[in-house]
Design a protein around this motif. Sequence first.
Motif, short mmCIF file in Angstrom:
data_model
loop_
_atom_site.label_atom_id
_atom_site.label_comp_id
_atom_site.label_asym_id
_atom_site.label_seq_id
_atom_site.Cartn_x
_atom_site.Cartn_y
_atom_site.Cartn_z
N ILE A 93 0.91 -1.14 -0.21
CA ILE A 93 0.43 0.10 0.14
C ILE A 93 1.15 1.29 -0.09
O ILE A 93 0.64 2.10 -1.00
CB ILE A 93 -1.14 0.24 1.31
CG1 ILE A 93 -2.11 -0.80 0.87
CG2 ILE A 93 -1.86 1.60 2.05
CD1 ILE A 93 -2.77 -1.30 1.79
N GLN A 94 1.80 1.23 0.64
CA GLN A 94 2.91 2.43 0.75
C GLN A 94 3.87 2.53 -0.21
O GLN A 94 3.82 3.90 -0.93
CB GLN A 94 3.91 1.48 2.39
CG GLN A 94 5.07 3.15 1.73
CD GLN A 94 6.00 3.31 3.20
OE1 GLN A 94 6.42 1.61 3.17
NE2 GLN A 94 6.93 4.05 3.58
N VAL A 95 3.72 1.55 -1.28
CA VAL A 95 4.32 1.65 -2.65
C VAL A 95 3.41 2.53 -3.61
O VAL A 95 3.56 2.91 -3.96
CB VAL A 95 4.58 0.01 -3.11
CG1 VAL A 95 4.95 0.95 -4.60
CG2 VAL A 95 6.25 -0.28 -2.14
N VAL A 96 2.40 1.88 -3.30
CA VAL A 96 1.11 2.47 -4.92
C VAL A 96 0.64 4.00 -4.50
O VAL A 96 0.90 4.92 -5.08
CB VAL A 96 -0.12 1.27 -4.59
CG1 VAL A 96 -1.02 1.62 -5.45
CG2 VAL A 96 0.57 0.14 -4.89
N ASP A 97 0.67 3.69 -2.72
CA ASP A 97 0.24 5.18 -1.87
C ASP A 97 1.54 6.26 -3.07
O ASP A 97 1.50 7.28 -2.92
CB ASP A 97 0.23 5.07 -0.99
CG ASP A 97 -0.22 5.57 -0.19
OD1 ASP A 97 -1.77 5.51 -1.57
OD2 ASP A 97 -0.87 4.92 1.06
N ASN A 98 3.11 5.75 -2.94
CA ASN A 98 4.29 6.87 -3.82
C ASN A 98 4.19 7.26 -4.62
O ASN A 98 4.27 8.22 -4.80
CB ASN A 98 5.27 5.95 -3.31
CG ASN A 98 5.47 6.44 -1.10
OD1 ASN A 98 5.46 7.34 -0.79
ND2 ASN A 98 6.58 5.12 -0.98
N ILE A 99 3.45 5.95 -5.44
CA ILE A 99 3.65 6.14 -7.13
C ILE A 99 2.26 7.16 -7.80
O ILE A 99 1.72 8.14 -8.43
CB ILE A 99 3.56 4.92 -8.00
CG1 ILE A 99 4.46 4.59 -7.16
CG2 ILE A 99 3.36 5.39 -9.39
CD1 ILE A 99 5.49 2.81 -7.99
N MET A 100 1.26 6.94 -6.81
CA MET A 100 0.05 7.60 -6.99
C MET A 100 0.17 9.35 -6.74
O MET A 100 -0.19 10.46 -7.42
CB MET A 100 -0.97 7.09 -6.15
CG MET A 100 -1.93 5.96 -7.10
SD MET A 100 -2.08 6.10 -8.64
CE MET A 100 -4.54 7.37 -8.63
N ASN A 101 0.76 9.15 -5.11
CA ASN A 101 1.60 10.83 -4.82
C ASN A 101 1.97 11.48 -5.69
O ASN A 101 1.60 12.49 -5.93
CB ASN A 101 1.43 10.84 -3.04
CG ASN A 101 0.50 10.84 -2.60
OD1 ASN A 101 -0.28 11.27 -2.69
ND2 ASN A 101 0.98 9.75 -1.65
N ASN A 102 3.13 10.67 -6.83
CA ASN A 102 3.26 11.41 -8.15
C ASN A 102 2.91 11.85 -9.24
O ASN A 102 3.38 12.74 -9.29
CB ASN A 102 5.10 10.78 -7.56
CG ASN A 102 5.99 10.45 -6.51
OD1 ASN A 102 5.97 11.71 -5.87
ND2 ASN A 102 6.88 9.56 -6.49
N ALA A 103 1.69 10.69 -8.97
CA ALA A 103 1.23 11.02 -10.24
C ALA A 103 0.50 11.92 -10.18
O ALA A 103 0.04 12.81 -10.73
CB ALA A 103 0.25 9.73 -10.77
N ILE A 104 -0.27 12.44 -9.23
CA ILE A 104 -1.13 13.00 -9.37
C ILE A 104 0.29 15.02 -8.77
O ILE A 104 -0.65 15.47 -9.89
CB ILE A 104 -1.92 13.33 -7.92
CG1 ILE A 104 -3.00 12.52 -7.84
CG2 ILE A 104 -2.08 14.59 -7.56
CD1 ILE A 104 -3.26 11.36 -6.84
N LYS A 105 0.70 14.74 -7.93
CA LYS A 105 1.88 15.58 -8.39
C LYS A 105 2.66 16.51 -9.71
O LYS A 105 2.22 16.99 -9.80
CB LYS A 105 3.22 15.60 -7.32
CG LYS A 105 3.92 17.01 -7.01
CD LYS A 105 4.76 16.15 -5.97
CE LYS A 105 4.67 15.37 -4.29
NZ LYS A 105 6.49 15.07 -3.90
N TYR A 106 2.41 15.49 -10.33
CA TYR A 106 2.89 15.82 -11.87
C TYR A 106 2.34 15.75 -12.49
O TYR A 106 2.73 16.14 -14.14
CB TYR A 106 4.61 15.14 -11.97
CG TYR A 106 5.49 15.55 -11.67
CD1 TYR A 106 5.97 16.94 -11.10
CD2 TYR A 106 6.40 14.15 -10.21
CE1 TYR A 106 7.00 17.15 -10.10
CE2 TYR A 106 7.21 14.77 -9.03
CZ TYR A 106 7.61 15.53 -9.14
OH TYR A 106 8.45 15.32 -8.26
#
Length: 209
Positions: A93-106
Amino acid sequence: GAWQDPEIAPNFLKVTLDETDRMIRMINDLLSLSRMDSGNAQLQLEYINFNELVSFVLDRFDMMVTNENKKYVIRREFTKRELWVEVDTDKIIQVVDNIMNNAIKYSPDGGVITCRLLETHNHVIMSISDQGLGMPKKELAHIFERFYRVDKARSRAQGGTGLGLAISKEVIELHHGRIWVDSTEGKGSTFYISLPYEEYEEGDLWDEE
């Protein structure tokens, strides 16, 4: 004396709070990496339906969109087959959170983020694609390094620690999987995660008990 100025004090305190929160996140991330480096990170493995786990994470981001300054749409392209894998649920879950947060950020305002889930004969493949800034090819070899940032000013302004992708890589490798990225500058990025997968027939899990 800024704390005594009713106009300056709220902004002053907000900056202080934001920086404190960022330092706490960085310390927690460094502790996680330290445990993995020392071999003390223990995986709490369990068989889970990976489709449902990813959907659970994406559902939270769907709910958060109304509270974000930036609007986005999450598109799901999942295989209809149930994919049962042995993972540490919290860490994945932490990994998917990290990638999703980056996707939204950029991603641009109103952008589409596409999450795909499929299986090969021995791997589950998940990908998360955005329509954002993308990265120069020369950056891709470094993106999973600790504290590495493609856009340093923007990452810091948005509270990034520069450790999220490094932690994601360590977690996926602990699961004997792979993580990589494909990106075109100005056209977005796609992060891929591959995890070992062995197809189970119905009843197999019960037979092991």
